[in-house]
Design an enzyme around this catalytic site. Structure first.
Site, PDB file in Angstrom:
ATOM      1  N   ALA A   1      25.918  13.254  27.822  1.00  0.00           N
ATOM      2  CA  ALA A   1      26.024  14.320  26.744  1.00  0.00           C
ATOM      3  C   ALA A   1      24.320  14.022  26.075  1.00  0.00           C
ATOM      4  CB  ALA A   1      27.066  13.398  25.890  1.00  0.00           C
TER       5      ALA A   1
ATOM      6  N   ARG B   1      18.862   9.736  50.553  1.00  0.00           N
ATOM      7  CA  ARG B   1      19.686  10.271  50.270  1.00  0.00           C
ATOM      8  C   ARG B   1      20.990   9.479  50.000  1.00  0.00           C
ATOM      9  NH1 ARG B   1      21.655  16.254  50.055  1.00  0.00           N
ATOM     10  NH2 ARG B   1      23.714  16.129  51.435  1.00  0.00           N
TER      11      ARG B   1
ATOM     12  N   ASN C   1      26.216   7.833  42.847  1.00  0.00           N
ATOM     13  CA  ASN C   1      27.202   8.927  42.220  1.00  0.00           C
ATOM     14  C   ASN C   1      28.748   8.678  42.654  1.00  0.00           C
ATOM     15  OD1 ASN C   1      26.044  10.946  40.254  1.00  0.00           O
ATOM     16  ND2 ASN C   1      24.601  10.726  42.059  1.00  0.00           N
TER      17      ASN C   1
ATOM     18  N   VAL D   1      29.029  19.624  37.110  1.00  0.00           N
ATOM     19  CA  VAL D   1      27.615  20.027  36.996  1.00  0.00           C
ATOM     20  C   VAL D   1      27.068  18.739  37.339  1.00  0.00           C
ATOM     21  CG1 VAL D   1      25.598  20.708  35.479  1.00  0.00           C
ATOM     22  CG2 VAL D   1      28.351  21.121  35.503  1.00  0.00           C
TER      23      VAL D   1
ATOM     24  N   ASN E   1      24.823  16.873  40.119  1.00  0.00           N
ATOM     25  CA  ASN E   1      24.637  16.511  41.582  1.00  0.00           C
ATOM     26  C   ASN E   1      24.255  15.053  42.511  1.00  0.00           C
ATOM     27  OD1 ASN E   1      23.755  18.794  41.803  1.00  0.00           O
ATOM     28  ND2 ASN E   1      22.568  19.501  40.859  1.00  0.00           N
TER      29      ASN E   1
ATOM     30  N   ASP F   1      24.161  29.667  40.934  1.00  0.00           N
ATOM     31  CA  ASP F   1      23.565  30.176  41.468  1.00  0.00           C
ATOM     32  C   ASP F   1      24.099  31.848  42.272  1.00  0.00           C
ATOM     33  OD1 ASP F   1      22.593  27.361  43.138  1.00  0.00           O
ATOM     34  OD2 ASP F   1      24.842  27.205  42.633  1.00  0.00           O
TER      35      ASP F   1
ATOM     36  N   HIS G   1      26.573  23.559  46.695  1.00  0.00           N
ATOM     37  CA  HIS G   1      24.704  23.942  45.420  1.00  0.00           C
ATOM     38  C   HIS G   1      23.865  23.005  45.719  1.00  0.00           C
ATOM     39  CE1 HIS G   1      23.115  24.643  41.937  1.00  0.00           C
ATOM     40  NE2 HIS G   1      22.995  22.834  42.395  1.00  0.00           N
TER      41      HIS G   1
HETATM   42  P1  NAI Z   1      19.299  14.466  32.633  1.00  0.00           P
HETATM   43  O1  NAI Z   1      18.826  13.770  33.728  1.00  0.00           O
HETATM   44  O2  NAI Z   1      18.352  15.127  31.485  1.00  0.00           O
HETATM   45  O3  NAI Z   1      21.057  13.551  32.045  1.00  0.00           O
HETATM   46  C1  NAI Z   1      21.570  13.095  32.534  1.00  0.00           C
HETATM   47  C2  NAI Z   1      22.289  12.703  31.522  1.00  0.00           C
HETATM   48  O4  NAI Z   1      23.424  12.000  31.863  1.00  0.00           O
HETATM   49  C3  NAI Z   1      21.578  11.311  31.079  1.00  0.00           C
HETATM   50  O5  NAI Z   1      21.001  11.089  29.607  1.00  0.00           O
HETATM   51  C4  NAI Z   1      22.113   9.997  31.618  1.00  0.00           C
HETATM   52  O6  NAI Z   1      21.834   8.378  30.400  1.00  0.00           O
HETATM   53  C5  NAI Z   1      23.997  10.117  31.595  1.00  0.00           C
HETATM   54  N1  NAI Z   1      24.417   9.808  32.428  1.00  0.00           N
HETATM   55  C6  NAI Z   1      24.105   8.685  34.062  1.00  0.00           C
HETATM   56  N2  NAI Z   1      24.939   8.667  34.012  1.00  0.00           N
HETATM   57  C7  NAI Z   1      25.779   8.637  33.273  1.00  0.00           C
HETATM   58  C8  NAI Z   1      27.195   8.065  33.719  1.00  0.00           C
HETATM   59  N3  NAI Z   1      27.827   6.940  33.889  1.00  0.00           N
HETATM   60  N4  NAI Z   1      28.317   8.355  32.291  1.00  0.00           N
HETATM   61  C9  NAI Z   1      27.610   9.529  31.303  1.00  0.00           C
HETATM   62  N5  NAI Z   1      26.313   9.836  31.792  1.00  0.00           N
HETATM   63  C10 NAI Z   1      25.595   9.459  32.537  1.00  0.00           C
HETATM   64  O7  NAI Z   1      20.095  15.691  33.628  1.00  0.00           O
HETATM   65  P2  NAI Z   1      20.237  17.087  33.569  1.00  0.00           P
HETATM   66  O8  NAI Z   1      19.068  17.854  33.714  1.00  0.00           O
HETATM   67  O9  NAI Z   1      20.977  17.030  32.059  1.00  0.00           O
HETATM   68  O10 NAI Z   1      20.885  17.777  34.510  1.00  0.00           O
HETATM   69  C11 NAI Z   1      22.401  16.244  34.809  1.00  0.00           C
HETATM   70  C12 NAI Z   1      23.449  17.135  35.740  1.00  0.00           C
HETATM   71  O11 NAI Z   1      22.985  18.125  36.290  1.00  0.00           O
HETATM   72  C13 NAI Z   1      22.105  16.327  37.325  1.00  0.00           C
HETATM   73  O12 NAI Z   1      22.800  15.758  38.294  1.00  0.00           O
HETATM   74  C14 NAI Z   1      21.045  18.146  37.434  1.00  0.00           C
HETATM   75  O13 NAI Z   1      21.095  17.745  39.098  1.00  0.00           O
HETATM   76  C15 NAI Z   1      22.379  18.160  38.066  1.00  0.00           C
HETATM   77  N6  NAI Z   1      22.354  19.911  37.848  1.00  0.00           N
HETATM   78  C16 NAI Z   1      23.174  20.636  38.357  1.00  0.00           C
HETATM   79  C17 NAI Z   1      22.788  22.086  38.558  1.00  0.00           C
HETATM   80  C18 NAI Z   1      24.463  23.121  39.151  1.00  0.00           C
HETATM   81  O14 NAI Z   1      24.099  24.065  39.422  1.00  0.00           O
HETATM   82  N7  NAI Z   1      25.635  22.767  40.068  1.00  0.00           N
HETATM   83  C19 NAI Z   1      22.642  23.495  37.633  1.00  0.00           C
HETATM   84  C20 NAI Z   1      21.483  21.943  36.955  1.00  0.00           C
HETATM   85  C21 NAI Z   1      21.201  20.660  37.412  1.00  0.00           C
END
Ligand code: NAI
Length: 325
Positions: free
Chosen positions: A12, A98, A105, A129, A131, A159, A187
């Site tokens: 969040a 990878r 994750n 959402v 990845n 996408d 994705h």
């Molecule tokens: P970000 O790095 O800005 O934010 C991710 C947040 O998740 C961070 O604040 C982090 O502290 C938090 N986090 C990490 N582990 C956690 C846990 N166990 N519990 C709760 N929070 C946790 O990343 P952003 O840009 O917000 O992207 C989030 C994810 O969405 C990434 O994995 C990105 O690759 C993915 N993504 C997926 C898309 C899709 O089409 N499916 C499109 C764009 C991004």
């Protein structure tokens, strides 16, 4: 006034959530008469930053926002929720392979699957959402044996939306003229954006573009769009990801338009020969809150080859996290 719905968002304090939370709270999710209670989950070190985002949410004085809670414990954040946007994930760090990324994750999504199983509403709808979204959804689903597996989905709507806009731009149309777009599979860069059933103003989309543009420009452009945004912006797509997450959940609740469908990563039931149980993106219609895979589409050799390539990648990802399933 309707009873509030309880919406959890993980990650969040991250950049997608910085757009997503405000749009959920302003009524962009379920409309201007649906009150919302937000349940926000972050890791402990990010709770300070999250407090800042919550101060801003409060400063917006959104009429629909009934309450906001913050936690670093999934069992607290997911208590009695109706919807879960699982956005938070571990990004790839320096030197991380990878396989390491998948494992890091997988650990997060097994904990969150177990927590959903224990404390969420029995009909909670889950969108992953973060990845690798499809495999993270697979892990969460497998760790929630008491919930309906069909309620675990992964996001390929971004996408899908990208593909509609790129096609509209190429053909001099508006994205609303494009229907029956399909994203098959993962994705990731192996996803297959398929124009064989796609229509522009009701006419066959493939008859409006040349075959080499489709195969050599369009498909790679959709597959690589995320990388192109990182290159241009220096940051990954965030506002568009948030917008597509809302589209995904809203369509799941409100249904698809007549004569159209959307793409969703969902548990395969074996349709089109895709291995049952994998979280694979299919074309779906949604009615009364329930999705169905569009059946009976003709699949030619060009499509089959690409659908299998992305399925194989999903099988490899699954095999890499078998111990958590
Ligand atoms: P970000 O790095 O800005 O934010 C991710 C947040 O998740 C961070 O604040 C982090 O502290 C938090 N986090 C990490 N582990 C956690 C846990 N166990 N519990 C709760 N929070 C946790 O990343 P952003 O840009 O917000 O992207 C989030 C994810 O969405 C990434 O994995 C990105 O690759 C993915 N993504 C997926 C898309 C899709 O089409 N499916 C499109 C764009 C991004």
């Amino acid at each position: 006034m309707k009873a509030p719905v309880h919406v959890a968002v993980t990650g969040a304090a991250g950049q997608i959530s910085y757009s997503l939370l405000f749009r959920i709270a302003s009524g962009d999710f379920l409309g201007p008469d649906q009150p919302i209670c937000l349940h926000l989950l972050e890791i402990t070190p990010a709770l300070g930053a999250l407090e800042g985002a919550v101060m801003e949410l409060n400063d917006c004085a959104f009429p629909l926002l009934q309450s906001v809670s913050m936690s670093d414990d999934a069992e607290v954040a997911f208590k009695d929720i109706d919807f879960a946007f699982l956005v938070g994930a571990r990004p790839r760090g320096p030197g991380m392979e990878r396989k390491d990324l998948l494992e890091a994750n997988a650990a997060i999504f097994s904990v969150q699957g177990k927590a959903l199983n224990k404390v969420a509403k029995r009909d909670v709808r889950v969108l992953v959402v973060g990845n690798p979204a499809n495999t993270n959804a697979l892990i969460a689903m497998n760790n929630a044996p008491d919930l309906d597996p069909r309620n675990f989905t992964a996001m390929t709507r971004l996408d899908h939306n990208r593909a509609m806009s790129l096609l509209a731009e190429k053909t001099g149309n508006h994205n609303t003229d494009v229907t029956k777009m399909t994203i098959w599979g993962n994705h990731s860069a192996t996803q297959y954006p398929d124009l064989h059933n796609c229509l522009i103003n009701g006419e066959d989309a493939l008859s409006k573009v040349d075959a080499s543009w489709y195969a050599d420009d369009f498909i790679p452009a959709v597959q690589q769009r995320g990388a192109a945004i990182i290159k241009a912006r220096g940051l990954s797509s965030a506002a568009s990801a948030a917008s597509s997450a809302l589209d995904h959940m809203r369509t799941w609740v409100q249904g698809t338009a007549d004569g159209d469908w959307v793409s969703m990563g969902i548990p395969s039931d074996g349709s089109y020969g895709i291995e049952e149980g994998l979280i694979y993106s299919f074309p779906v219609t949604v009615k009364d809150g329930d999705y169905s895979i569009v059946q009976g589409l003709e699949i030619n050799d060009f499509s089959r080859e690409r659908m299998i390539a992305t399925e194989n990648e999903l099988k490899e990802e699954r095999d890499g996290v078998k111990h958590l399933l």
